[in-house]
Motif scaffolding. Sequence first.
Motif, PDB file in Angstrom:
ATOM      1  N   UNK A 174      54.484  25.843  77.757  1.00  0.00           N
ATOM      2  CA  UNK A 174      54.367  27.283  77.508  1.00  0.00           C
ATOM      3  C   UNK A 174      53.832  27.986  78.750  1.00  0.00           C
ATOM      4  N   UNK A 175      52.778  27.423  79.318  1.00  0.00           N
ATOM      5  CA  UNK A 175      52.153  28.038  80.492  1.00  0.00           C
ATOM      6  C   UNK A 175      53.100  27.984  81.683  1.00  0.00           C
ATOM      7  N   UNK A 176      53.766  26.855  81.876  1.00  0.00           N
ATOM      8  CA  UNK A 176      54.678  26.704  83.010  1.00  0.00           C
ATOM      9  C   UNK A 176      55.901  27.608  82.903  1.00  0.00           C
ATOM     10  N   UNK A 177      56.233  28.005  81.670  1.00  0.00           N
ATOM     11  CA  UNK A 177      57.384  28.906  81.493  1.00  0.00           C
ATOM     12  C   UNK A 177      56.984  30.370  81.626  1.00  0.00           C
ATOM     13  N   UNK A 178      55.691  30.623  81.894  1.00  0.00           N
ATOM     14  CA  UNK A 178      55.250  31.986  82.169  1.00  0.00           C
ATOM     15  C   UNK A 178      54.659  32.727  80.985  1.00  0.00           C
ATOM     16  N   UNK A 179      54.424  32.062  79.853  1.00  0.00           N
ATOM     17  CA  UNK A 179      53.809  32.719  78.698  1.00  0.00           C
ATOM     18  C   UNK A 179      52.354  33.036  79.037  1.00  0.00           C
ATOM     19  N   UNK A 180      51.913  34.262  78.685  1.00  0.00           N
ATOM     20  CA  UNK A 180      50.539  34.657  79.018  1.00  0.00           C
ATOM     21  C   UNK A 180      49.534  33.820  78.239  1.00  0.00           C
ATOM     22  N   UNK A 181      48.340  33.667  78.816  1.00  0.00           N
ATOM     23  CA  UNK A 181      47.345  32.730  78.309  1.00  0.00           C
ATOM     24  C   UNK A 181      46.875  33.082  76.905  1.00  0.00           C
ATOM     25  N   UNK A 182      46.785  34.370  76.587  1.00  0.00           N
ATOM     26  CA  UNK A 182      46.346  34.774  75.250  1.00  0.00           C
ATOM     27  C   UNK A 182      47.358  34.366  74.186  1.00  0.00           C
ATOM     28  N   UNK A 183      48.622  34.531  74.488  1.00  0.00           N
ATOM     29  CA  UNK A 183      49.656  34.136  73.533  1.00  0.00           C
ATOM     30  C   UNK A 183      49.668  32.624  73.355  1.00  0.00           C
ATOM     31  N   UNK A 184      49.485  31.892  74.458  1.00  0.00           N
ATOM     32  CA  UNK A 184      49.406  30.431  74.369  1.00  0.00           C
ATOM     33  C   UNK A 184      48.232  30.022  73.486  1.00  0.00           C
ATOM     34  N   UNK A 185      47.106  30.709  73.619  1.00  0.00           N
ATOM     35  CA  UNK A 185      45.944  30.415  72.785  1.00  0.00           C
ATOM     36  C   UNK A 185      46.285  30.552  71.307  1.00  0.00           C
ATOM     37  N   UNK A 234      40.426  28.130  69.172  1.00  0.00           N
ATOM     38  CA  UNK A 234      39.438  29.152  68.819  1.00  0.00           C
ATOM     39  C   UNK A 234      38.966  29.924  70.043  1.00  0.00           C
ATOM     40  N   UNK A 235      38.864  29.238  71.179  1.00  0.00           N
ATOM     41  CA  UNK A 235      38.362  29.890  72.385  1.00  0.00           C
ATOM     42  C   UNK A 235      39.379  29.782  73.517  1.00  0.00           C
ATOM     43  N   UNK A 236      39.373  30.778  74.414  1.00  0.00           N
ATOM     44  CA  UNK A 236      40.299  30.797  75.532  1.00  0.00           C
ATOM     45  C   UNK A 236      40.001  29.658  76.512  1.00  0.00           C
ATOM     46  N   UNK A 237      38.747  29.196  76.529  1.00  0.00           N
ATOM     47  CA  UNK A 237      38.380  28.116  77.447  1.00  0.00           C
ATOM     48  C   UNK A 237      39.141  26.838  77.109  1.00  0.00           C
ATOM     49  N   UNK A 238      39.411  26.605  75.832  1.00  0.00           N
ATOM     50  CA  UNK A 238      40.189  25.428  75.443  1.00  0.00           C
ATOM     51  C   UNK A 238      41.599  25.512  75.998  1.00  0.00           C
ATOM     52  N   UNK A 239      42.182  26.695  75.966  1.00  0.00           N
ATOM     53  CA  UNK A 239      43.540  26.873  76.469  1.00  0.00           C
ATOM     54  C   UNK A 239      43.597  26.714  77.980  1.00  0.00           C
ATOM     55  N   UNK A 240      42.556  27.176  78.674  1.00  0.00           N
ATOM     56  CA  UNK A 240      42.537  27.109  80.130  1.00  0.00           C
ATOM     57  C   UNK A 240      42.562  25.663  80.632  1.00  0.00           C
ATOM     58  N   UNK A 241      42.140  24.720  79.807  1.00  0.00           N
ATOM     59  CA  UNK A 241      42.169  23.321  80.216  1.00  0.00           C
ATOM     60  C   UNK A 241      43.593  22.827  80.454  1.00  0.00           C
ATOM     61  N   UNK A 242      44.562  23.533  79.865  1.00  0.00           N
ATOM     62  CA  UNK A 242      45.950  23.094  79.960  1.00  0.00           C
ATOM     63  C   UNK A 242      46.701  23.768  81.109  1.00  0.00           C
ATOM     64  N   UNK A 243      46.000  24.567  81.880  1.00  0.00           N
ATOM     65  CA  UNK A 243      46.661  25.325  82.938  1.00  0.00           C
ATOM     66  C   UNK A 243      46.777  24.537  84.237  1.00  0.00           C
ATOM     67  N   UNK A 244      46.823  23.230  84.152  1.00  0.00           N
ATOM     68  CA  UNK A 244      46.990  22.384  85.330  1.00  0.00           C
ATOM     69  C   UNK A 244      48.473  22.010  85.415  1.00  0.00           C
ATOM     70  N   UNK A 245      49.170  22.730  86.229  1.00  0.00           N
ATOM     71  CA  UNK A 245      50.619  22.624  86.239  1.00  0.00           C
ATOM     72  C   UNK A 245      51.095  21.600  87.254  1.00  0.00           C
ATOM     73  N   UNK A 246      52.341  21.190  87.105  1.00  0.00           N
ATOM     74  CA  UNK A 246      52.911  20.188  88.007  1.00  0.00           C
ATOM     75  C   UNK A 246      53.131  20.780  89.391  1.00  0.00           C
ATOM     76  N   UNK A 247      53.111  19.964  90.453  1.00  0.00           N
ATOM     77  CA  UNK A 247      53.353  20.452  91.803  1.00  0.00           C
ATOM     78  C   UNK A 247      54.687  21.176  91.946  1.00  0.00           C
ATOM     79  N   UNK A 248      55.731  20.676  91.283  1.00  0.00           N
ATOM     80  CA  UNK A 248      57.042  21.309  91.379  1.00  0.00           C
ATOM     81  C   UNK A 248      56.996  22.748  90.897  1.00  0.00           C
TER      82      UNK A 248
END
Length: 337
Positions: free
Chosen positions: A284-295, A301-315
């Motif tokens: 979801x994050x890699x396809x450009x969906x905003x972080x709030x919608x991903x949450x 429950x918290x945005x901090x949990x979602x931010x843990x997944x924002x580690x994207x691939x080098x490509x």
Amino acid sequence: MLYYVEGQRHREKIGRRSDAITLYQKRKSDARADIKLPETFRLKKVVLFSDLATDAMVYSKAHKKSHRGDLSNLASLLPVFGMIRAQEITHQSIGDYLNSRTDLKPATLNRYRSTMSMIFAEGIRNGHVSVNPARLVRLRKEDNARIRFLSYEEEDLIRKIIVQRCLVHVPDFTIALETGVRLSEQHSIEWTDVFLDRRQIQLDKTKNGSSRTIILTEEAVAALELCSLRRSSKTPRVFLTRHGEAMASPRSWFDLVMKEAIAQDRGLSDVTWHIFRHTYISRLIMSGVDIRTVQELAGHKSISMTMRYAHLSPDHKLKAVDQLSAHRKAQGGNTKN
């Protein structure tokens, strides 16, 4: 241990056999010497950690979504602490045991501590102990810098093996990847929770205790339509065993699939069912969906949990910076000195 004092029967629970023999001899000696017990004498019950654990698991089963996790943690804790008097367990002894488990990751050690704390907390509520030593044990710092998710090539390999080995479970795999639903949530879904016309699944009970709506992709809808062809009169559940009964866990077939997948690609050795949830959120994050919608889609429950997944691939990052270069060229920019 059972004995009589002044014609009255008394029973005391003693942890070790040697302690019981010593106490029994003392009681007999006191009786021969005509030493009377005070009128206010009450036998102090010896409570073992295993006693606390038994009571706590009753509470866990009734009130905790993570009950299976508590049972799993307890399987490791009981051989160490089970026959020790609960009052004799200290935060130092708990810490020493956790420190000795160098084979386990910090997250697992924190779950052991959490289960220990819950057991003692229930013991306090039940009046068996007065302190909770596990609360004084420091939490380990968990390394969440890297979130494992599947590449599309890895997904294709696993799917190919599922098609070959257990075709009936392809929809299970698809739903996990296309919704990010947790394993326990997925295998509790009933047909009354599914609304294909609205492309939604309504979950009334989730891990964090609140209800949420799962929005379905076209692929997820197609997978559920396949599941509907296998509806069973034995259960209202969506995901079934090959015998038409409710499936509590995919382990019976997924372990076999992954064994074959790992034989073809050793890089898949760290893949568990929960990786599919990581994959859904990361994509979801890699396809450009905003972080709030991903949450919202992930049910965090918290945005901090979602931010843990924002580690994207080098490509993916390379594509992002390539867009910056393309924008510069489109605007007539020049990077030459």
